[in-house]
Design a protein around this motif. Structure first.
Motif, PDB file in Angstrom:
ATOM      1  N   ARG A 107       0.834  -1.213   0.000  1.00 37.86           N
ATOM      2  CA  ARG A 107       0.000   0.000   0.000  1.00 37.86           C
ATOM      3  C   ARG A 107       0.865   1.258   0.000  1.00 37.86           C
ATOM      4  NH1 ARG A 107      -3.437  -3.053   3.255  1.00 37.86           N
ATOM      5  NH2 ARG A 107      -2.590  -2.213   5.178  1.00 37.86           N
ATOM      6  N   ALA A 108       1.916   1.242   0.801  1.00 38.71           N
ATOM      7  CA  ALA A 108       2.826   2.396   0.852  1.00 38.71           C
ATOM      8  C   ALA A 108       3.484   2.604  -0.510  1.00 38.71           C
ATOM      9  CB  ALA A 108       3.878   2.193   1.936  1.00 38.71           C
ATOM     10  N   LEU A 109       3.906   1.521  -1.136  1.00 44.27           N
ATOM     11  CA  LEU A 109       4.536   1.623  -2.449  1.00 44.27           C
ATOM     12  C   LEU A 109       3.576   2.213  -3.480  1.00 44.27           C
ATOM     13  CD1 LEU A 109       6.893   1.121  -4.377  1.00 44.27           C
ATOM     14  CD2 LEU A 109       6.043  -1.219  -4.675  1.00 44.27           C
ATOM     15  N   HIS A 110       2.333   1.737  -3.492  1.00 46.79           N
ATOM     16  CA  HIS A 110       1.347   2.274  -4.441  1.00 46.79           C
ATOM     17  C   HIS A 110       1.117   3.757  -4.198  1.00 46.79           C
ATOM     18  CE1 HIS A 110       0.315  -1.322  -6.632  1.00 46.79           C
ATOM     19  NE2 HIS A 110       0.246  -1.988  -5.494  1.00 46.79           N
ATOM     20  N   GLY A 111       1.061   4.160  -2.929  1.00 43.92           N
ATOM     21  CA  GLY A 111       0.892   5.574  -2.604  1.00 43.92           C
ATOM     22  C   GLY A 111       2.068   6.400  -3.071  1.00 43.92           C
ATOM     23  N   CYS A 112       3.271   5.875  -2.899  1.00 50.55           N
ATOM     24  CA  CYS A 112       4.475   6.591  -3.323  1.00 50.55           C
ATOM     25  C   CYS A 112       4.560   6.674  -4.848  1.00 50.55           C
ATOM     26  CB  CYS A 112       5.719   5.920  -2.756  1.00 50.55           C
ATOM     27  SG  CYS A 112       5.865   6.083  -0.957  1.00 50.55           S
ATOM     28  N   ILE A 113       4.194   5.617  -5.538  1.00 54.67           N
ATOM     29  CA  ILE A 113       4.204   5.636  -7.003  1.00 54.67           C
ATOM     30  C   ILE A 113       3.226   6.681  -7.517  1.00 54.67           C
ATOM     31  CG2 ILE A 113       3.563   4.313  -9.070  1.00 54.67           C
ATOM     32  CD1 ILE A 113       4.796   1.839  -7.672  1.00 54.67           C
ATOM     33  N   ALA A 114       2.074   6.790  -6.863  1.00 60.54           N
ATOM     34  CA  ALA A 114       1.067   7.768  -7.289  1.00 60.54           C
ATOM     35  C   ALA A 114       1.587   9.196  -7.180  1.00 60.54           C
ATOM     36  CB  ALA A 114      -0.205   7.608  -6.459  1.00 60.54           C
ATOM     37  N   LYS A 115       2.546   9.435  -6.300  1.00 60.59           N
ATOM     38  CA  LYS A 115       3.106  10.778  -6.114  1.00 60.59           C
ATOM     39  C   LYS A 115       4.174  11.130  -7.146  1.00 60.59           C
ATOM     40  CE  LYS A 115       2.494  10.571  -1.103  1.00 60.59           C
ATOM     41  NZ  LYS A 115       3.202  10.519   0.190  1.00 60.59           N
ATOM     42  N   LEU A 116       4.653  10.136  -7.876  1.00 62.42           N
ATOM     43  CA  LEU A 116       5.721  10.371  -8.853  1.00 62.42           C
ATOM     44  C   LEU A 116       5.208  11.158 -10.052  1.00 62.42           C
ATOM     45  CD1 LEU A 116       7.424   6.849  -9.012  1.00 62.42           C
ATOM     46  CD2 LEU A 116       8.351   8.909  -7.939  1.00 62.42           C
ATOM     47  N   PRO A 117       6.095  11.884 -10.713  1.00 63.93           N
ATOM     48  CA  PRO A 117       5.720  12.536 -11.974  1.00 63.93           C
ATOM     49  C   PRO A 117       5.344  11.488 -13.021  1.00 63.93           C
ATOM     50  CG  PRO A 117       7.857  13.339 -11.182  1.00 63.93           C
ATOM     51  CD  PRO A 117       7.466  12.188 -10.306  1.00 63.93           C
ATOM     52  N   ASP A 118       4.502  11.883 -13.964  1.00 66.56           N
ATOM     53  CA  ASP A 118       4.030  10.958 -15.007  1.00 66.56           C
ATOM     54  C   ASP A 118       5.188  10.268 -15.723  1.00 66.56           C
ATOM     55  OD1 ASP A 118       1.430  11.590 -14.410  1.00 66.56           O
ATOM     56  OD2 ASP A 118       1.188  13.008 -16.073  1.00 66.56           O
ATOM     57  N   GLU A 119       6.250  11.000 -16.024  1.00 67.33           N
ATOM     58  CA  GLU A 119       7.391  10.443 -16.759  1.00 67.33           C
ATOM     59  C   GLU A 119       8.028   9.293 -15.974  1.00 67.33           C
ATOM     60  OE1 GLU A 119      11.966  11.666 -17.867  1.00 67.33           O
ATOM     61  OE2 GLU A 119      10.524  13.280 -17.570  1.00 67.33           O
ATOM     62  N   HIS A 120       8.129   9.447 -14.664  1.00 68.52           N
ATOM     63  CA  HIS A 120       8.727   8.385 -13.847  1.00 68.52           C
ATOM     64  C   HIS A 120       7.801   7.172 -13.749  1.00 68.52           C
ATOM     65  CE1 HIS A 120      11.543  11.412 -11.625  1.00 68.52           C
ATOM     66  NE2 HIS A 120      11.794  11.318 -12.917  1.00 68.52           N
ATOM     67  N   ARG A 121       6.506   7.427 -13.618  1.00 70.35           N
ATOM     68  CA  ARG A 121       5.553   6.309 -13.574  1.00 70.35           C
ATOM     69  C   ARG A 121       5.572   5.545 -14.902  1.00 70.35           C
ATOM     70  NH1 ARG A 121       1.966  10.019 -11.070  1.00 70.35           N
ATOM     71  NH2 ARG A 121       0.674  10.018 -12.925  1.00 70.35           N
ATOM     72  N   GLU A 122       5.704   6.268 -16.009  1.00 69.74           N
ATOM     73  CA  GLU A 122       5.745   5.597 -17.314  1.00 69.74           C
ATOM     74  C   GLU A 122       6.953   4.676 -17.413  1.00 69.74           C
ATOM     75  OE1 GLU A 122       5.767   6.554 -22.116  1.00 69.74           O
ATOM     76  OE2 GLU A 122       6.449   8.105 -20.725  1.00 69.74           O
ATOM     77  N   VAL A 123       8.098   5.149 -16.948  1.00 66.43           N
ATOM     78  CA  VAL A 123       9.318   4.338 -16.993  1.00 66.43           C
ATOM     79  C   VAL A 123       9.153   3.096 -16.116  1.00 66.43           C
ATOM     80  CG1 VAL A 123      11.763   4.313 -16.342  1.00 66.43           C
ATOM     81  CG2 VAL A 123      10.845   6.250 -17.596  1.00 66.43           C
ATOM     82  N   LEU A 124       8.578   3.258 -14.928  1.00 66.16           N
ATOM     83  CA  LEU A 124       8.330   2.105 -14.055  1.00 66.16           C
ATOM     84  C   LEU A 124       7.369   1.112 -14.701  1.00 66.16           C
ATOM     85  CD1 LEU A 124       7.955   3.779 -10.547  1.00 66.16           C
ATOM     86  CD2 LEU A 124       9.847   2.346 -11.338  1.00 66.16           C
ATOM     87  N   GLN A 125       6.321   1.633 -15.314  1.00 69.25           N
ATOM     88  CA  GLN A 125       5.333   0.756 -15.945  1.00 69.25           C
ATOM     89  C   GLN A 125       5.960  -0.044 -17.083  1.00 69.25           C
ATOM     90  OE1 GLN A 125       1.763   2.655 -17.348  1.00 69.25           O
ATOM     91  NE2 GLN A 125       1.044   0.808 -18.353  1.00 69.25           N
ATOM     92  N   LEU A 126       6.727   0.616 -17.932  1.00 68.95           N
ATOM     93  CA  LEU A 126       7.364  -0.092 -19.039  1.00 68.95           C
ATOM     94  C   LEU A 126       8.300  -1.186 -18.537  1.00 68.95           C
ATOM     95  CD1 LEU A 126       8.228   2.870 -21.455  1.00 68.95           C
ATOM     96  CD2 LEU A 126       6.489   1.109 -21.800  1.00 68.95           C
ATOM     97  N   ARG A 127       9.072  -0.869 -17.513  1.00 67.59           N
ATOM     98  CA  ARG A 127      10.073  -1.806 -17.025  1.00 67.59           C
ATOM     99  C   ARG A 127       9.470  -2.953 -16.217  1.00 67.59           C
ATOM    100  NH1 ARG A 127      14.389  -4.520 -17.868  1.00 67.59           N
ATOM    101  NH2 ARG A 127      15.879  -4.625 -16.178  1.00 67.59           N
ATOM    102  N   TYR A 128       8.591  -2.622 -15.269  1.00 71.96           N
ATOM    103  CA  TYR A 128       8.160  -3.637 -14.306  1.00 71.96           C
ATOM    104  C   TYR A 128       6.779  -4.229 -14.577  1.00 71.96           C
ATOM    105  CZ  TYR A 128      12.269  -2.016 -11.899  1.00 71.96           C
ATOM    106  OH  TYR A 128      13.563  -1.688 -11.603  1.00 71.96           O
ATOM    107  N   GLN A 129       5.895  -3.500 -15.223  1.00 74.41           N
ATOM    108  CA  GLN A 129       4.591  -4.069 -15.526  1.00 74.41           C
ATOM    109  C   GLN A 129       4.576  -4.708 -16.903  1.00 74.41           C
ATOM    110  OE1 GLN A 129       2.047  -0.642 -14.663  1.00 74.41           O
ATOM    111  NE2 GLN A 129       1.166  -1.812 -12.985  1.00 74.41           N
ATOM    112  N   GLU A 130       5.192  -4.044 -17.866  1.00 78.34           N
ATOM    113  CA  GLU A 130       5.174  -4.564 -19.230  1.00 78.34           C
ATOM    114  C   GLU A 130       6.416  -5.378 -19.554  1.00 78.34           C
ATOM    115  OE1 GLU A 130       3.941  -1.596 -22.095  1.00 78.34           O
ATOM    116  OE2 GLU A 130       2.678  -0.626 -20.585  1.00 78.34           O
ATOM    117  N   GLY A 131       7.424  -5.334 -18.678  1.00 78.96           N
ATOM    118  CA  GLY A 131       8.602  -6.177 -18.834  1.00 78.96           C
ATOM    119  C   GLY A 131       9.551  -5.772 -19.947  1.00 78.96           C
ATOM    120  N   PHE A 132       9.550  -4.505 -20.324  1.00 83.59           N
ATOM    121  CA  PHE A 132      10.461  -4.036 -21.367  1.00 83.59           C
ATOM    122  C   PHE A 132      11.905  -4.152 -20.886  1.00 83.59           C
ATOM    123  CE2 PHE A 132       6.825  -2.535 -23.425  1.00 83.59           C
ATOM    124  CZ  PHE A 132       7.109  -1.773 -24.559  1.00 83.59           C
TER     125      PHE A 132
END
Length: 175
Positions: A107-132
């Protein structure tokens, strides 16, 4: 109030990673663990009417999965690499004891990710959710691999600091 099927799917999706990790901690063979997990999901669906909405789905799901592991063990008694019941109970107990902490961290991690700028969230999503891979990310974002590596390192550091602060703050509030 959501329909039972809708509530079940929502709760299962929310806790599936935890449940997968739990079963894999108890069963040494990946394929067997996946089969048990599948059986446990079917058993959960069939007995979902017995689950009290609003209670701890995670604990209930682990209990159902644990019983599926025990059933599996009875069917596979001839297997030479078989953990004792005492060992399984110890692992299950340890997992139960740490699961609440893991849920707080998530829960803390999700809250912290939500606070990140869009550009940082996009990089995290590509790397860890989509496995790029970093190379594929560099092509997609038109950046160098080195720049992305540095950015991911900084973002991970920021997330670590944020999660640590939130967990420490929550502990102080509980005391």
């Amino acid at each position: 109030m959501p329909e039972p099927a809708e509530e079940f799917v929502f709760l299962l999706a929310r806790h599936e990673r935890m449940l997968r990790a739990y079963v894999h901690a108890l069963v040494p063979h990946v394929q067997d663990a996946d089969d048990i997990l599948q059986e446990a999901k079917v058993r959960m669906w069939r007995s979902f009417s017995q689950f009290e909405s609003g209670t701890n789905f995670s604990a209930w799901a682990r209990k159902v999965a644990f019983h599926q592991v025990l059933s599996y063990r009875k069917r596979r008694k001839r297997d030479r690499l078989d953990f004792s019941d005492e060992f399984l109970n110890t692992v299950a107990s340890e997992y139960d004891n740490s699961s609440e902490d893991l849920e707080h961290r998530e829960r803390a991690l999700h809250g912290c990710i939500a606070k990140l700028p869009d550009e940082h969230r996009e990089v995290l999503q590509l790397r860890y959710q989509e496995g790029f891979s970093l190379e594929a990310m560099a092509d997609k974002l038109q950046r160098t691999v080195a720049a992305l590596y540095r950015q991911l390192s900084r973002v991970r550091h920021v997330l670590h600091e944020c999660v640590t602060r939130q967990l420490n703050h929550a502990e102080e509030g509980a005391n």
